[in-house]
Structures are given as structure tokens and as C-alpha cells.
Scaffold this motif. Structure first.
Motif, mmCIF file in Angstrom:
data_model
loop_
_atom_site.group_PDB
_atom_site.id
_atom_site.type_symbol
_atom_site.label_atom_id
_atom_site.label_comp_id
_atom_site.label_asym_id
_atom_site.label_seq_id
_atom_site.Cartn_x
_atom_site.Cartn_y
_atom_site.Cartn_z
ATOM 1 N N HIS A 177 0.812 -1.229 0.000
ATOM 2 C CA HIS A 177 0.000 0.000 0.000
ATOM 3 C C HIS A 177 0.840 1.272 0.000
ATOM 4 C CE1 HIS A 177 -3.560 -2.427 0.303
ATOM 5 N NE2 HIS A 177 -3.101 -3.017 1.386
ATOM 6 N N LYS B 195 -4.114 -0.240 16.825
ATOM 7 C CA LYS B 195 -4.675 0.268 15.577
ATOM 8 C C LYS B 195 -3.845 1.417 15.010
ATOM 9 C CE LYS B 195 -9.270 0.908 14.972
ATOM 10 N NZ LYS B 195 -10.567 1.298 15.555
ATOM 11 N N ARG C 149 -7.139 -2.380 1.285
ATOM 12 C CA ARG C 149 -6.569 -2.814 2.559
ATOM 13 C C ARG C 149 -7.695 -3.392 3.433
ATOM 14 N NH1 ARG C 149 -2.399 0.154 5.947
ATOM 15 N NH2 ARG C 149 -2.061 1.437 4.116
ATOM 16 N N PRO C 150 -7.528 -4.631 3.909
ATOM 17 C CA PRO C 150 -8.631 -5.215 4.697
ATOM 18 C C PRO C 150 -8.789 -4.519 6.046
ATOM 19 C CG PRO C 150 -6.781 -6.741 4.516
ATOM 20 C CD PRO C 150 -6.403 -5.542 3.742
ATOM 21 N N ASP C 151 -9.974 -4.609 6.577
ATOM 22 C CA ASP C 151 -10.271 -3.979 7.855
ATOM 23 C C ASP C 151 -9.638 -4.781 8.992
ATOM 24 O OD1 ASP C 151 -11.568 -2.186 9.679
ATOM 25 O OD2 ASP C 151 -12.931 -3.852 10.134
ATOM 26 N N VAL C 152 -8.809 -4.119 9.773
ATOM 27 C CA VAL C 152 -8.064 -4.815 10.819
ATOM 28 C C VAL C 152 -8.996 -5.371 11.892
ATOM 29 C CG1 VAL C 152 -6.325 -4.537 12.609
ATOM 30 C CG2 VAL C 152 -6.006 -3.451 10.394
ATOM 31 N N GLU C 153 -10.010 -4.591 12.244
ATOM 32 C CA GLU C 153 -10.951 -5.051 13.278
ATOM 33 C C GLU C 153 -11.578 -6.386 12.896
ATOM 34 O OE1 GLU C 153 -11.737 -4.179 16.379
ATOM 35 O OE2 GLU C 153 -9.998 -2.866 16.165
ATOM 36 N N THR C 154 -11.968 -6.506 11.654
ATOM 37 C CA THR C 154 -12.588 -7.735 11.179
ATOM 38 C C THR C 154 -11.595 -8.887 11.245
ATOM 39 O OG1 THR C 154 -13.717 -6.300 9.631
ATOM 40 C CG2 THR C 154 -13.998 -8.666 9.314
#
Lengths: 1001, 119
Positions: B25, B116, B89-94
């Protein structure tokens, strides 16, 4: 007592599992001895009454055999089959004997019984931990010249073999559902239960046979059978299953990410005459979906004065020597313990007829059935007492006993002492898997805590002390883990009786070796670390166990502190007055036990070390007697010496021939990439500094590739074969990384471009024909291409046929002469080469190698990326500003080139150098100064990048990177060398045919 | 040796087939030649190197040859997910709370280390 030398005098008839008739002969320090088939070297030596096996690392103290397993710190020997098959530091407890085995003791001179180095023991008060760090500081020069060579000569264990290893090693990759490490009761039970579900199982054990402690726990039954019989039968039934691989003599040495476990299988180290096709060891690289660790526990020694005397062993080892090998470790065996398990050994010895004069137990009021049993056998059990010291030097002769709190001392005559401070769960592999251990305060031990990988620990390594508990846990784990991989099936429970729980004991120094004493109570036998040394480390300010470890070297020997770590930690914690978990445990690293270089290196030796790349014409060059040089993995013809020629003469002849007639050169190793697609030109615009959109079909251009930071990354000639097709060439060494660089940008930065990249390096053989007669030579062989200057000028490419095969014919030059690079499909390379050579030979066509190529290009000032550039050179620095497209708005490196430091004055620029004495050839890499009269260190303003004798110029020539070089043309600079300063004049980089007229000839 | 799932080949292959290609990224500006020194330095040199979750590029160089992105914990070496180049970019929380997502990797006991803000 005197040391017995007649064979097997300590072997007890009717005890153990070896067959008396199956004798094996071996030698120890030249002495011929007899053992039995199935003996380890340790059991065979003990059977012959030999305890003294080696000398210690630092103090050269006499050392014997401590254990009966891979944890052995003391009994390290040298095993030699022949000069090239020689292995130092072999643990006598692991090496099986075979007929003709030759063993030597180590670390002694002139002999094991009389060792000059033992003087270190006398002076030991002057050799505390950290001695080396403090003592050899002054004078400064003496470290390199005196101290280090002397220390190196005296230090180290064993002698490195002097010849290359002639043994073979093999390698295997394996996948399984469940890997079980350890073939003791727990491991076998887990493997059996997993195998019953149909899952693919691998079980390994480091011993020659399975069973672990069942080999000596004679009071155990499993499934109604004696423990050892159950183990043997279970192993046999596992071997018979198709879904199970059983590996004995196999150590799991490393546990890596995602259940990747390294095993070493010892295949022929125990054989008298291994077949010549038999590897010595096999490396297994196992990827397991689930791992079950059943690695057991390791018994600790007691830490007391002179606890390292030969004849002092772990209690479990004495039991193994008795019950497996039928060997009594002595005739008068004392016992020193802090837990119950040593009693079982004492009872077994007593029942076998060995005198056990005393059991000294540090516990005040222990109570257990085994204690009562020992007493009922008439053994004197003395509780609340400690062994304060051991007498004897080359073999223990007595022990001094006192109450823990002090009081009257009494001496007991013994010829062996067996001891047990308790059991340390073997969490090595668990820790290697990045699991975090947890402190079990009640039992004073570290156990597996938080798991990091898909694995489970069962049995003693998990702190499951009772046999039934271990079996239940193992059966459940085997079934559960196999189930998780998709194999569901019934697993059968196992019922056990007997056995001693491996629980409790003591850690740290025993009474009489406490902080108020200065006795030599060893914690780490292999590195000669005493309890006193650990306390000294704390006093010197080492407060973390990692620092204590490095200061004392405790646990840093090849045994990785299997017996010593916990003792060292406890002594440090006591000295620091902090709880053990707060002081911390050092991390265990692979390998669990030493692994041979042979197993790791494996097949990657000699010709198989690295692939060799050869061009299609290689055999021709070899037949002509060419010398080759390595360029990356390629073998390139370097020069072609004729009778009586040295390299210099051959290169001179080749260089002159190219300029006067013509030369033929194998350029097949050049990297080649086919760039195809509607956006091919656009893509090249972005990857190279040059403009490409307007390059005509059939034309060539020299391209420069930068990195994003603006520095030269690669160069090469690019031909446009069609609007949408380019033939890109790269440097020989740069081809793979250029391809990767192009793919990276195409896939991730410019994915909107419709372009395909294909590596064609090995598809084309490339034959360069260079020189004034080049066209005359190839013309009769070429079909369908007009070779005239008008139709095919310098820097053009045509497709047609040569010698009847398809060709991409490049008119280009890396010599400054008119010339061609004939690309033909690789399979035709040799035939076309030979046809061209036969045709050109009468006209003076001369094969030339890479050395002449280098000289010829240097005469013309053509750079070689990686020789005249070094990753900090811009196109401007290299005099290639003309190759940058002035009107381009983007290419890789365009922004980098604008960086302040890249456009500032004072950069190193490429220039030519002529030595004032034309016959002096500079050394490549030599530094250049402006004023040779400066004191050293002088201000260096540049360095020589290329330097040759040029026969065509009649003088030496050189190129160099010099600060502000292009402003210095005509200046005199200096190259200081060891034998004098060389004067040079700064010139342009072109030494021959400055106007470049010959290219168009 | 790690096992890495290639999102193009859709299977796990040994690390030997792959080559790491640095932080993911990072955006190369379409107008790179006009970038300020600060912005260009950030693009060219500055990297996160976090202890914990990191977004990184890999190439299946001895397989399909494709570049792709991955989220890996630099402490445990565990891959949380892999995804194709160009995907967001995937969601870190998920990723960190996979029980709320049906097809995620199996949950592990250990708490993730990355905060985060570090991502």
C-alpha cells in the motif's frame, strides 16, 4: 579401587536385555575392549569398569559418564572410521558400538590419565567466570598476536577433521496429519491412538528403540504386559500400519513456523560396514498438520562439591544401564537424592546384588512406599542429610555425609554415586515452537503454557507425572488431533500399573554448596560452570538470566544446559533474592542436539551446490581449450589461449584480431526479455529513461533502467521488431532482477497497460561477429536480409534466416567495430556458430572471450553496469545524459534524479585515466588522490573502476569515478600504491576511434 | 519455513516459492516528478516496520509469478489474510475478531500485539 580392564567385568548375568553371546569388539584410546550388540559406547565402557572418559573444557578435570541419553554433557569422544569420516564430540551415551569402532578421548594431552592441562584446575581460583573478558585487555596489540592464538589452541573440545567428509547424506520432505515426537509410553500411546483413526502419522524417537523410560522402569505394566514388552509390541504394530512411519535413531532437532519440524535420522553410524550406497544420515523436513510433543523429562544432578567426579551418575542412567544393558555402574553404589525416583534405582541395584551402602535424602521426613521398600531391603536411608563432598579424583572413592544444618560428618566408601535432584520437563521443542512456558510454583518447574502452534504436549514434558495420567492424556490427544484433521475413529484406552511419579525434588545448590562456600559444585559440566560462578555473575551486576548465562556460559555448551539450566536459574534467583519466574528462563533454540553440517548441507555440495548454466556453444569453447570464468551461474569463455600463450598474450591477440579482421564471441548469456502488447512502447517509456514511442520498427536503441531513487539499475540494447513487440536485452547477471523489476511495475503500478513479459534468455543463442570483415563473413550465410549500410545501418534489427534457420539479426556493437549479434534458436546455436566460424576462419575470424570483450569495450568507453557503476551512479555521473528522454513526464527514477544531492556539485563522475608511464596498468579499485604528499589518511577523491592493457592503443587505459571528474580533464591526479605513487592524467572515456567512424564501416 | 497461501493459485505453498517484496500500500504518485521532497522521501524511504500486524507484499515468484498482499503478524509470523494486488486494505478489526466473520482463519488465544494506530 583400580580401574578394571578385562571385558565386561561389571556385566551382571541374567540382567538386562542384551544377548551375552553377541559380542562386539571396539577400541578406546587404543585399548581393545569387548561389548555386546545393542550396547552404547557408554554402557560398554561401564561394563568394562571404565568411568573416566574425558577431560573438561576449562579446568581439564577428569570426567565420566553422567547420563544414558542425549542430554550427556561430559562423555564426549572422537569417533573415527577413517581420516575423512571422523566425528568429534560424539556423546558416548548416544553412539552405539559396532565391530571395529575406534574411539578416542578428547581434550587431554598427553594422555587421559595424565593431562598437562589439568594445571588449570589448580589455578582455578585465578580463572573465575569472566576471566577472559577482564584479563587479556592489555597491551592492545597482544590480543591478536599472543593471547588469541594461545587461547584458541588451548580451547575448544575435540579436533576438527582435516579432510573433506566422504559420507553421503540424504534429504526427504514429508507431510503428515500427526507428527509424534518421542517414543516413550506417552508418545507410543498418542501415535497408536492417532493411527487407529486412519490419520497419516509419523513417530520419531532419538533412541535405537522405542520405550523411553519403559526401558528401565521394570515395575510397570501396560495393558497387562510388562512396560518394555508393550512398547516393543506397540512399535512393531505401528510399523506394520500403512498410515504410519516409524523413525528410530531420529532426533527432532528444530521446530519451525507452521508445524515445520526438522528431523535427523542416523542411518549408518551404528553399523560396522555400512553399504556404500547407504547415506550416513537423512534429513527429514516434515510439515505436520498437528504435532504431539512427548519429549519426556530430563533428570537433574545434585549440585555439591566435586559432583563431577567420574563414577557419579544420574540415578535414572544407572537404572537404564542395569535394566537395559545388564551393567552395574559400580559395586558399592551410594545414592543421593531429593525425590522418590532415585529409590527405584537403588532398589533395582540392590536386588541385582549390588551393594548399596547408603541413600542420602535431603528431605527431612519423606514418606513413600519406595522408601519403605528400600529400608526393608536393608539399605541405610539417611534423611535430612546431604552429601557435602565426593572424594577421589579419576573416580569417586567416597562421599562425606552431614546433616543439612551441619553437624558430624561421616565418610562412606563407594565406587559410584547415583543422584537425582528431580526431573525437568523437556520443553525445548515447545519453546522452539514459540510457545510460552509457565512456572509451576508447586513443583518448581517450567511447563508448556501458551501455545503458538497447532501442537499439544503430553506426558512428562507436560508435567503429567503419573504413568496412567500420561497415557490417558496421550490417548486423548492422539484421537482428538487426528479428529481435527478429519479422521474420526475409536481410540482404545490403556491401563497401566506401577512406576514412580517424577515429581518434586530440588533446584539450585544442595546443602554444603551454598553462598557461604567456595567449593566447586558444578552446575554446567560441559562448560565448567560452578554455583560459585553463577553467584559471581550476580555480584558483578548481571541481573537478567540472559546476562548471567553469557557471563558464565551456563547452558551455552552443545548440551544446551539440559541438566543445568534450572539449577543455574535457581542459584541466580536466590542470589538476586527474586522469584524464579521474575529472573526468567532463557529461550531454547534449535538444534535440540548437535546436527552435523553434512545433514544440513546434504546434497548441496560440489556440482550440486549451485546449478551451472552453460551456453549451447559451451562444448565448442571447451574443445578449443578456452579458459572459463564464472559470471553468476554462467560459465563464460574467458579467453582462448593458443600453444605457448599466457592469458595476457591471448587477450592481446584476440583484441587486435577483432580490430583488424573480425572476432566471434558467445553472447548467449545476455538477459533477454520479450515485451509484447499494444502498450509495449508505453511500458518501456516508464521503465527506461529513453524515449521509445518514436523508435522505428527495425531499429535498436541503448536503454538505461533506473531504480526509483535515480541510480542506474541495468542497461541493454532494445530492438523494436513490430509496433507491439520489443526484444529487450539485459546484463548477464541482471536478467532475473530486471525481469522481477519489470513484473513488479507492470502488475502493481501500471496494471492498466496491456503488456506481456516473457523471459527468453535461454531461447536464443547469441553469436557476436565484430570487426571490419564482419559483414563479409556472414553475408553468404544470410538469406532474406539486405546487409548493405543503407538497408541495415548501425543499430538496426532484421528478421530472416542464417544457415537455413530463423534469426533475429542485430547490427550493433559492444566493441566499437561494425558488427552483428546473430540471435538463433538455442538448439541451432552450436551449428550456426560452427558454420560462421568455418566461413570466417580464412578471413582471420578469431574467437574472443569475455576478457577481450572487456578490453575492447573499455577502449570505447562503454560502461559495464556493476563494474563502472555501483548503485550510487546516475546517468549524468556516467556521462549518459543523452540517454534520458528530455520531454518525458514520467519514468521510474525521474523524481529520484531531481533529488538535491544528485544534482549538486561534488558527485563522482566517470572519466578516463591515462598513466603517465604508458606501461603501468592500474589496479581496479585503487583509490585516487589529488595531493599524494598529504599525511595518511589522505583525502580520497575517487577510485579506478576498469583498467586494462590495450594492445590496440599501445598503452594502458583505465576508467574511474572521480569527484567532479568532468571538470578535471587534463589534470594530473595520483594513485598511491604500496610500492609508490602512480601519476595519472584525467581524460575522456573514449580511447580508440574517438569519432566512432568504424561502427558504420 | 512458512506456508503461504497465494490468492491467485488459491492454495498454500511453501515459502521457498515466494519472495517478500516489502511494505504494501505504498502509492506511487501519478505526478511523481512534481512531488515535494518530503512526500517523495516518505514514498521512497520511510517504512513502518511494526511489531505486530503488518501489510506486506509477496511475489509467488516460483509459482504463478503474481504479486499479492498479505497481513502478517511480525511477532508470530502468522498470516491473517492474503489478498490480490489492487484490492483494498482489509479492515483490521474484522481480521482481529474473526468469530464475527464466518470464513476467516481459526481464532488463536493470544491477543494481537498491534495497536490500531500503528497500522
Amino acid at each position: 579401587m583400580s580401574i578394571q580392564s578385562h571385558s565386561g567385568s561389571n556385566r551382571i548375568a541374567g540382567v538386562g536385555r542384551l544377548v551375552p553371546a553377541k559380542t562386539v569388539r571396539f577400541t578406546f584410546d587404543g585399548q581393545s575392549l569387548t561389548g555386546l550388540e545393542g550396547d552404547t559406547l557408554a554402557s560398554a565402557l561401564l561394563a568394562n569398569g571404565i568411568h573416566l572418559v574425558g577431560r573438561s573444557f576449562k579446568y581439564h578435570r577428569p570426567r565420566g559418564i553422567l547420563s544414558a541419553g542425549s542430554e550427556e554433557p561430559n562423555a564426549l569422544v572422537d569417533v573415527e572410521r577413517d581420516k575423512s569420516r571422523k566425528q568429534p564430540n560424539v556423546r558416548a551415551t548416544v553412539q552405539e558400538i559396532y565391530d571395529g569402532l575406534q574411539v578416542k578421548s578428547q581434550n587431554r594431552w598427553p594422555s587421559l590419565t595424565f593431562d598437562i592441562g589439568a594445571i588449570n584446575d589448580v589455578f582455578s581460583p585465578m580463572l573465575p567466570a569472566g576471566f577472559y573478558y577482564k584479563t587479556f585487555m592489555w597491551p592492545k596489540f597482544a590480543w591478536k598476536t599472543i593471547y588469541e592464538p594461545k587461547i584458541r589452541a588451548a580451547a575448544g573440545l575435540g579436533v576438527v577433521p582435516g579432510e573433506a567428509d566422504t559420507d553421503r547424506y540424504s534429504n526427504r520432505f514429508a507431510h503428515c496429519d500427526v507428527l509424534v515426537v518421542g517414543g516413550g509410553a506417552a508418545g507410543l500411546a498418542a501415535a497408536l491412538s492417532a493411527a487407529q483413526t486412519g490419520a497419516k502419522v509419523i513417530i520419531c524417537d532419538e533412541q535405537a528403540e522405542a520405550g523411553g523410560a519403559l526401558r528401565y522402569e521394570t515395575d510397570v505394566t501396560i495393558d497387562g504386559k510388562p512396560g518394555y514388552d508393550w512398547a516393543t509390541e506397540t512399535l512393531a504394530s505401528l510399523r506394520a500400519l500403512e498410515n504410519v512411519t516409524v523413525l528410530t535413531r531420529t532426533t527432532a532437532f528444530g521446530y519451525y513456523a507452521q508445524n515445520f519440524v526438522g528431523l535427523v535420522e542416523r542411518i549408518s553410524d551404528h553399523l560396522s560396514n555400512p553399504g556404500s550406497d547407504m547415506p550416513r544420515e537423512r534429513l527429514w523436513q516434515v510439515r505436520a498438520r498437528k504435532v504431539i510433543l512427548a519429549t519426556g523429562a530430563i533428570e537433574r544432578h545434585m549440585v555439591f562439591a566435586n559432583n563431577d567426579r567420574p563414577g557419579i551418575l544420574l540415578a535414572s542412567a544407572a537404572r537404564a544401564y542395569l535394566n537395559q544393558y545388564g551393567v552395574a555402574v559400580g559395586r558399592k553404589v551410594g545414592v543421593y537424592t531429593a525425590n522418590d525416583s532415585a529409590y527405584a534405582a537403588a532398589i533395582d541395584l540392590k536386588r541385582a546384588g549390588v551393594d548399596v551402602p547408603v541413600i542420602v535424602d535431603t528431605r527431612d521426613n519423606p514418606s513413600s512406599p519406595v522408601i519403605e521398600e528400600a529400608r526393608s531391603l536393608g539399605i541405610d536411608v539417611v534423611t535430612g542429610h546431604a552429601v557435602f563432598s565426593a572424594g577421589g579424583k579419576r573416580r569417586v572413592s567416597s562421599i562425606s555425609i552431614r546433616p543439612n544444618k551441619g553437624g558430624n560428618e561421616r565418610k562412606v566408601v563407594v565406587d559410584a554415586l547415583i543422584m537425582s535432584a528431580g526431573w525437568t520437563p523437556s520443553v525445548h521443542l515447545f519453546s522452539q515452537s514459540r510457545g510460552k512456558v509457565a512456572w509451576d510454583a508447586a513443583n518448581e518447574r517450567f511447563l508448556p503454557g501458551t501455545y503458538a502452534q497447532d501442537c499439544v504436549s503430553v506426558g512428562a514434558c507436560n508435567g503429567s507425572d503419573g504413568l496412567q495420567q500420561a497415557l490417558d492424556e496421550a490417548v486423548a490427544a492422539g484421537g482428538k488431533l487426528a479428529g481435527e484433521t478429519g479422521f474420526k475413529g475409536k481410540t482404545a484406552a490403556l491401563k497401566a500399573t506401577g512406576g514412580t511419579d517424577w515429581v518434586l525434588g530440588m533446584i539450585g545448590s544442595a546443602p554444603g554448596a551454598g553462598a557461604d562456600t567456595t567449593v566447586k559444585a558444578f552446575v554446567d559440566f560441559q562448560n565448567d560452570v560452578t554455583a560459585k560462578d553463577v553467584r559471581l555473575a550476580v555480584r558483578e551486576g548481571m541481573h537478567s538470566i540472559e546476562h548471567v548465562k553469557r557471563f558464565t556460559t551456563n547452558g551455552m555448551a552443545t548440551d544446551q544446559g539440559k541438566t543445568s539450566n534450572l539449577h543455574g536459574l535457581a542459584i541466580a534467583a536466590e542470589a538476586l533474592n527474586r522469584p524464579i519466574p521474575a529472573v526468567g528462563l532463557t529461550t531454547f533454540r534449535a538444534p535440540f542436539t548437535p546436527v552435523t553440517f553434512g545433514a544440513i548441507v546434504n546434497h548441496a555440495r560440489h556440482d550440486l551446490f549451485d546449478p551451472t548454466r552453460r551456453t549451447p556453444m559451451h562444448a565448442w569453447h571447451a574443445a578449443q581449450g578456452a579458459a572459463f570464468e564464472d559470471v553468476g551461474q554462467w560459465k563464460r569463455a574467458w579467453y582462448y589461449p593458443q600453444a605457448g600463450e599466457d592469458m595476457h598474450a591471448a587477450v592481446n591477440r584476440e583484441c587486435v584480431a577483432v580490430r583488424n579482421q573480425a572476432g566471434i564471441f558467445d553472447a548467449s548469456t545476455l538477459g533477454k526479455i520479450e515485451v509484447v502488447g499494444p502498450d509495449a512502447a508505453k511500458f518501456l517509456e516508464l521503465l527506461y529513461t529513453n524515449p521509445w514511442e518514436k523508435l522505428g520498427v527495425g531499429r535498436l536503441r541503448y536503454g538505461i533502467m533506473l531504480r526509483e531513487d535515480g541510480f542506474i539499475y541495468d542497461d541493454g540494447v532494445v530492438g523494436r521488431l513490430a509496433e507491439d513487440r520489443f526484444h529487450v536485452t539485459t546484463t548477464t547477471g541482471g536478467a532475473p532482477r530486471v525481469m522481477n523489476h519489470m513484473e513488479d511495475y507492470l502488475q502493481t503500478e501500471f496494471p492498466h497497460l496491456n503488456v506481456w513479459l516473457t523471459s527468453t534468455t535461454e531461447q536464443w543463442a547469441v553469436i557476436a561477429v565484430q570487426g571490419p570483415k564482419a559483414r563479409e563473413i556472414i553475408a553468404p550465410l544470410v538469406e532474406g536480409i539486405d546487409l548493405s549500410n543503407e538497408a541495415m545501418p548501425h543499430m538496426s534489427v532484421r528478421e530472416g534466416r542464417i544457415c537455413g534457420v530463423p534469426t533475429r539479426l542485430f547490427r550493433m556493437s559492444f566493441t566499437g567495430e561494425a558488427g552483428y549479434e546473430i540471435n538463433v534458436p538455442a538448439d541451432y546455436g552450436r551449428a550456426v556458430w560452427e558454420a560462421v566460424y568455418e566461413r570466417g576462419k580464412p578471413l582471420g575470424l578469431t574467437p574472443y572471450g569475455t576478457e577481450a570483450m572487456h578490453v575492447l569495450r573499455a577502449e570505447k568507453g562503454y560502461i559495464i553496469v556493476g563494474q563502472d557503476t555501483d548503485g550510487t551512479v546516475t546517468p549524468q555521473d556516467a556521462g549518459l545524459t543523452w540517454a534520458i528522454g528530455k520531454n518525458k513526464t514520467d519514468y521510474v527514477g525521474i523524481r529520484g534524479l531531481l533529488r538535491r544531492d544528485l544534482v549538486a556539485d561534488g558527485r563522482k563522475q566517470l572519466v578516463g585515466l591515462k598513466t603517465k608511464d604508458a606501461h603501468v596498468v592500474l589496479e581496479e579499485g585503487a583509490q585516487i588522490v589529488a595531493n599524494p604528499n598529504q599525511p595518511v589518511p589522505m583525502t580520497m577523491i575517487g577510485h579506478v573502476t576498469s583498467s586494462y592493457w590495450s594492445q590496440n592503443c599501445g598503452r594502458s587505459i583505465a576508467m574511474a569515478l572521480v569527484i567532479d571528474g568532468t571538470k578535471r580533464l587534463g589534470e594530473t591526479l595520483y594513485v598511491p600504491m604500496p610500492d609508490g605513487v602512480i601519476e595519472v592524467e584525467v581524460t575522456g572515456t573514449v580511447f580508440f576511434d574517438k569519432k566512432g567512424e568504424r561502427l558504420n564501416g | 519455513m512458512l506456508l503461504i497461501k497465494c490468492p491467485y493459485c488459491e492454495e498454500e505453498r511453501p515459502e521457498l516459492e515466494f519472495r517478500n517484496a516489502g511494505e504494501a500500500h505504498l502509492v506511487r504518485s501519478p505526478a511523481i516528478s512534481e512531488q515535494s521532497d518530503e512526500d517523495f522521501a516518505a514514498f521512497l524511504y520511510f517504512r513502518q516496520n511494526p511489531k505486530g500486524l503488518q501489510f506486506e507484499r509477496w511475489r509467488h515468484i516460483h509459482g504463478c509469478g503474481r504479486f499479492f498482499n498479505a497481513v502478517r503478524d511480525s511477532v508470530s509470523d502468522k498470516f491473517l489474510t492474503v489478498y490480490k494486488a489492487g484490492e483494498p486494505r482489509p479492515d483490521v478489526e474484522t481480521l482481529l475478531n474473526p468469530e464475527t466473520v464466518s470464513d476467516a482463519e481459526p481464532a488463536k488465544k493470544r491477543a494481537p500485539r498491534a495497536k490500531k494506530g500503528e497500522l
